[in-house]
Design a protein around this motif. Structure first.
Motif, PDB file in Angstrom:
ATOM      1  N   VAL A 158      36.567-126.315 -60.914  1.00 44.74           N
ATOM      2  CA  VAL A 158      36.386-127.533 -60.134  1.00 44.74           C
ATOM      3  C   VAL A 158      36.660-127.206 -58.661  1.00 44.74           C
ATOM      4  O   VAL A 158      37.798-126.894 -58.293  1.00 44.74           O
ATOM      5  CB  VAL A 158      37.338-128.655 -60.601  1.00 44.74           C
ATOM      6  N   PRO A 159      35.639-127.254 -57.801  1.00 49.61           N
ATOM      7  CA  PRO A 159      35.860-126.977 -56.379  1.00 49.61           C
ATOM      8  C   PRO A 159      36.907-127.915 -55.785  1.00 49.61           C
ATOM      9  O   PRO A 159      37.052-129.062 -56.226  1.00 49.61           O
ATOM     10  CB  PRO A 159      34.482-127.224 -55.754  1.00 49.61           C
ATOM     11  N   LYS A 160      37.637-127.429 -54.795  1.00 51.04           N
ATOM     12  CA  LYS A 160      38.742-128.217 -54.234  1.00 51.04           C
ATOM     13  C   LYS A 160      38.278-129.553 -53.670  1.00 51.04           C
ATOM     14  O   LYS A 160      38.970-130.567 -53.806  1.00 51.04           O
ATOM     15  CB  LYS A 160      39.459-127.397 -53.166  1.00 51.04           C
ATOM     16  N   ASP A 161      37.115-129.559 -53.025  1.00 48.78           N
ATOM     17  CA  ASP A 161      36.648-130.829 -52.461  1.00 48.78           C
ATOM     18  C   ASP A 161      36.304-131.826 -53.560  1.00 48.78           C
ATOM     19  O   ASP A 161      36.533-133.038 -53.415  1.00 48.78           O
ATOM     20  CB  ASP A 161      35.455-130.600 -51.534  1.00 48.78           C
ATOM     21  N   LYS A 162      35.785-131.327 -54.687  1.00 48.98           N
ATOM     22  CA  LYS A 162      35.480-132.210 -55.811  1.00 48.98           C
ATOM     23  C   LYS A 162      36.761-132.678 -56.499  1.00 48.98           C
ATOM     24  O   LYS A 162      36.861-133.825 -56.934  1.00 48.98           O
ATOM     25  CB  LYS A 162      34.593-131.494 -56.827  1.00 48.98           C
ATOM     26  N   ALA A 163      37.743-131.786 -56.578  1.00 51.42           N
ATOM     27  CA  ALA A 163      39.038-132.177 -57.149  1.00 51.42           C
ATOM     28  C   ALA A 163      39.653-133.306 -56.345  1.00 51.42           C
ATOM     29  O   ALA A 163      40.274-134.224 -56.900  1.00 51.42           O
ATOM     30  CB  ALA A 163      39.974-130.976 -57.202  1.00 51.42           C
TER      31      ALA A 163
END
Length: 366
Positions: A306-311
């Motif tokens: 899960v990419p950090k921006d999506k998290a």
């Protein structure tokens, strides 16, 4: 131990939640009050290290003991049969226990009979359907956490093709499937969810076959509403991602599991037990249907997929749910185009329990 009966009737809880017991508790007009110092006992429907449902209660037990300042007795592997349930509860009661916590739907009828027989004892039952003035069933709104897991799945998927291993097409499962799909579509409006029902709550052989089939069909993330971690294990073996159910399944598949829908029973049971201990306890006549903010379920994660921006987006949605955001708010249509929730409305609890339809993008197969 089979969990089938537990979940089959949970799906009907909105219509079969029982009325008040004929035997009134102490000071019924003012609510239930213990007549002695609190002494708590837990009855587990299976082994406390089952990796899923029962273990979620066992892990909550230590936290509840700490936060209530009490020691909780327990017994494992009590099947969903009156001939086993009643003796287990009465053994604790004979030793002074006056708060009994159960962990299975199959305890429902026995707990109601026990509540009538022992009006000075408080009873709580996870996934039960019977209620009385000294008995409260409770269950969590799993669709809230599964929506967030769907967001994680949608964020990690490269293809937009997701799979979901489910047990049976009952309301409590269908609402997780639909919420998972809605979450995925929050991240990718074109995401689809292919669902295979195994017909069993805990059958690793069928779960393995279902997960393998879904991956062979192109799914690159596998969600689940079954009791074992097998779908996550298969996902890791096949080099795709997954999302878990019941507990943090990174324990079994650390590389594959993006997040899990987890039970946080202590967050509900600790304050509920304190209410019982304080006296004048008034359980809901229809049981407790617990929102995330009150300790039903939550999420554990996120995995590296899960990419950090999506998290950060998922965390923001979690915060919104904690503040009252409704997953099943209108306008909402099913996959055939029929309106299920009108604009400005929210799906009722009764309609949640009997959910037999799917949102756009969900493909179901046996």
């Amino acid at each position: 131990m089979s969990h089938n009966s537990r979940w089959v009737a949970v799906a009907l809880v909105g219509t079969v939640a029982a009325g008040l017991s004929a035997a009134p508790p102490v000071e019924a007009a003012d609510g239930f009050t213990l007549t002695d110092k609190p002494k708590i006992a837990l009855i587990y429907a299976g082994p406390r290290n089952d990796g899923g449902w029962v273990q979620s209660f066992e892990e909550a037990r230590a936290k509840i003991e700490r936060d209530t300042g009490t020691k909780i007795q327990f017994v494992e592997n009590v099947p969903e049969d009156a001939s086993a349930i009643k003796p287990a509860a009465e053994r604790f009661i004979s030793r002074g226990a006056n708060i009994i916590i159960g962990t299975a739907f199959g305890y429902s009828d026995s707990f109601k009979e026990l509540a009538a027989k022992y009006p000075n004892v408080a009873f709580l039952n996870g996934s039960g359907t019977t209620n009385a003035s000294n008995l409260e069933a409770f269950y969590g709104r799993t669709y809230e956490s599964q929506y967030l897991c769907g967001m994680a799945a949608g964020a990690a998927s490269k293809t937009g093709k997701l799979g979901f291993v489910a047990a049976n097409p009952f309301g409590v499962v269908n609402w997780t499937v639909n919420a998972f799909a809605l979450g995925a579509q929050k991240m990718n409006p074109n995401a689809t969810v292919n669902v295979i029902y195994t017909g069993a709550w805990n059958d690793p052989v069928k779960e393995r076959a279902a997960a393998m089939a879904l991956i062979d069909q192109g799914a690159d993330v596998i969600g689940q509403h079954v009791d074992s971690p097998t779908p996550q294990i298969v996902a890791q073996e096949r080099g795709v991602y997954g999302t878990g159910h019941h507990r943090d399944l990174r324990q079994f598949a650390p590389k594959a599991t993006l997040c899990s829908s987890v039970w946080v029973w202590d967050k509900f049971l600790t304050p509920e037990l304190k209410k019982i201990m304080a006296g004048n306890w008034k359980p809901s006549p229809y049981g407790a249907f617990i929102e995330m903010k009150d300790g039903g379920t939550d999420i554990a994660g996120f995995g590296a997929g899960v990419p950090k921006d999506k998290a950060a987006l998922i965390t923001a949605e979690r915060d919104a749910i904690m503040k009252g955001k409704q997953i099943y708010a209108g306008p909402l249509k099913d996959r055939e185009g029929k309106e299920r929730v009108a604009a400005g409305a929210v799906l009722s609890d009764a309609d949640l329990w009997k959910m037999d339809w799917y949102v756009k993008g969900v493909v179901t197969q046996k």
